[in-house]
Design a protein around this motif. Sequence first.
Motif, PDB file in Angstrom:
ATOM      1  N   LEU A  34       9.818  21.444  43.863  1.00  0.00           N
ATOM      2  CA  LEU A  34      10.071  20.724  45.071  1.00  0.00           C
ATOM      3  C   LEU A  34       9.182  20.975  45.934  1.00  0.00           C
ATOM      4  CD1 LEU A  34      14.014  20.815  44.843  1.00  0.00           C
ATOM      5  CD2 LEU A  34      12.662  18.897  44.497  1.00  0.00           C
ATOM      6  N   GLU A  35       8.575  22.228  46.101  1.00  0.00           N
ATOM      7  CA  GLU A  35       7.711  22.506  47.347  1.00  0.00           C
ATOM      8  C   GLU A  35       6.407  22.090  46.931  1.00  0.00           C
ATOM      9  OE1 GLU A  35       8.588  26.980  47.419  1.00  0.00           O
ATOM     10  OE2 GLU A  35      10.032  26.772  48.941  1.00  0.00           O
ATOM     11  N   ALA A  36       6.116  22.102  45.470  1.00  0.00           N
ATOM     12  CA  ALA A  36       4.769  21.858  45.084  1.00  0.00           C
ATOM     13  C   ALA A  36       4.608  20.121  45.347  1.00  0.00           C
ATOM     14  CB  ALA A  36       4.250  21.869  43.782  1.00  0.00           C
ATOM     15  N   LYS A 117      21.363  18.618  33.601  1.00  0.00           N
ATOM     16  CA  LYS A 117      20.325  19.409  33.400  1.00  0.00           C
ATOM     17  C   LYS A 117      19.902  19.374  31.972  1.00  0.00           C
ATOM     18  CE  LYS A 117      21.636  22.966  36.638  1.00  0.00           C
ATOM     19  NZ  LYS A 117      22.269  24.367  36.844  1.00  0.00           N
ATOM     20  N   PRO A 118      18.694  19.624  31.594  1.00  0.00           N
ATOM     21  CA  PRO A 118      17.343  19.762  32.630  1.00  0.00           C
ATOM     22  C   PRO A 118      17.097  18.677  33.307  1.00  0.00           C
ATOM     23  CG  PRO A 118      16.742  19.529  30.270  1.00  0.00           C
ATOM     24  CD  PRO A 118      18.130  19.473  30.184  1.00  0.00           C
ATOM     25  N   VAL A 119      16.666  18.557  34.258  1.00  0.00           N
ATOM     26  CA  VAL A 119      16.672  17.339  35.184  1.00  0.00           C
ATOM     27  C   VAL A 119      15.380  16.515  34.762  1.00  0.00           C
ATOM     28  CG1 VAL A 119      15.206  18.630  37.034  1.00  0.00           C
ATOM     29  CG2 VAL A 119      16.487  16.431  37.776  1.00  0.00           C
ATOM     30  N   ASP A 120      15.406  15.367  34.975  1.00  0.00           N
ATOM     31  CA  ASP A 120      14.262  14.159  34.438  1.00  0.00           C
ATOM     32  C   ASP A 120      13.501  14.374  36.078  1.00  0.00           C
ATOM     33  OD1 ASP A 120      12.887  11.885  34.930  1.00  0.00           O
ATOM     34  OD2 ASP A 120      13.866  11.179  33.122  1.00  0.00           O
ATOM     35  N   VAL A 121      12.525  14.886  35.893  1.00  0.00           N
ATOM     36  CA  VAL A 121      11.479  15.316  37.308  1.00  0.00           C
ATOM     37  C   VAL A 121      11.240  13.818  37.801  1.00  0.00           C
ATOM     38  CG1 VAL A 121       9.463  15.934  38.178  1.00  0.00           C
ATOM     39  CG2 VAL A 121      10.714  17.145  36.706  1.00  0.00           C
ATOM     40  N   ALA A 122      10.808  12.785  37.100  1.00  0.00           N
ATOM     41  CA  ALA A 122      10.636  11.482  37.435  1.00  0.00           C
ATOM     42  C   ALA A 122      11.732  10.904  38.431  1.00  0.00           C
ATOM     43  CB  ALA A 122      10.008  10.552  36.519  1.00  0.00           C
ATOM     44  N   ASN A 123      13.132  10.883  37.459  1.00  0.00           N
ATOM     45  CA  ASN A 123      14.296  10.331  38.228  1.00  0.00           C
ATOM     46  C   ASN A 123      14.521  11.242  39.511  1.00  0.00           C
ATOM     47  OD1 ASN A 123      16.659   8.819  38.463  1.00  0.00           O
ATOM     48  ND2 ASN A 123      17.777  10.354  37.239  1.00  0.00           N
ATOM     49  N   LEU A 124      14.397  12.411  39.595  1.00  0.00           N
ATOM     50  CA  LEU A 124      14.642  13.335  40.876  1.00  0.00           C
ATOM     51  C   LEU A 124      13.640  12.706  41.830  1.00  0.00           C
ATOM     52  CD1 LEU A 124      16.106  15.587  42.356  1.00  0.00           C
ATOM     53  CD2 LEU A 124      14.499  17.006  41.554  1.00  0.00           C
ATOM     54  N   GLU A 125      12.219  12.734  41.518  1.00  0.00           N
ATOM     55  CA  GLU A 125      11.312  12.102  42.520  1.00  0.00           C
ATOM     56  C   GLU A 125      11.563  10.947  42.934  1.00  0.00           C
ATOM     57  OE1 GLU A 125       6.950  13.512  42.005  1.00  0.00           O
ATOM     58  OE2 GLU A 125       7.913  13.246  39.973  1.00  0.00           O
ATOM     59  N   ALA A 126      12.025  10.031  42.269  1.00  0.00           N
ATOM     60  CA  ALA A 126      12.418   8.671  42.689  1.00  0.00           C
ATOM     61  C   ALA A 126      13.771   8.776  43.657  1.00  0.00           C
ATOM     62  CB  ALA A 126      12.995   7.644  41.564  1.00  0.00           C
ATOM     63  N   LEU A 127      14.668   9.356  43.380  1.00  0.00           N
ATOM     64  CA  LEU A 127      15.882   9.747  44.292  1.00  0.00           C
ATOM     65  C   LEU A 127      15.513  10.305  45.677  1.00  0.00           C
ATOM     66  CD1 LEU A 127      18.579  10.818  41.995  1.00  0.00           C
ATOM     67  CD2 LEU A 127      18.467   8.526  42.876  1.00  0.00           C
TER      68      LEU A 127
END
Length: 130
Positions: A34-36, A117-127
Amino acid sequence: MNTTAEASGGAAQGRRILLVDDSADAALALSMLLEALGHVVRTEHDGPRALASIDDFKPDVVVLDIGLPGMSGFDVAREMRKRDATQHALLLALTGWGSDADRRSALDAGFDHHLTKPVDVANLEALLAG
């Protein structure tokens, strides 16, 4: 590949994210991601500490594990919805509990979205972007 933060010229799109997970390793890995992506992240490992930190941190987003020791993520979410600092924050359940009943319980507790978990990073970014 450009991240949302890079595409916007840095941390302009960054959100203040409170990450609550009792697994120190999982919390560290996700906070680094998230920081990146340009977000400011505070990590806590239990419900009482998460609740104690919201007034001074004032998160835009809370990523909250359900299976916390002592105080469940459901209870933490209910309490956060009562507080001024997090009443309108985006609450994301991030958990290994993925049944339909778990999803309903999360929404009933005040979460906006239920992620497994494990989180789908693209889905998390979209939210986070929305």
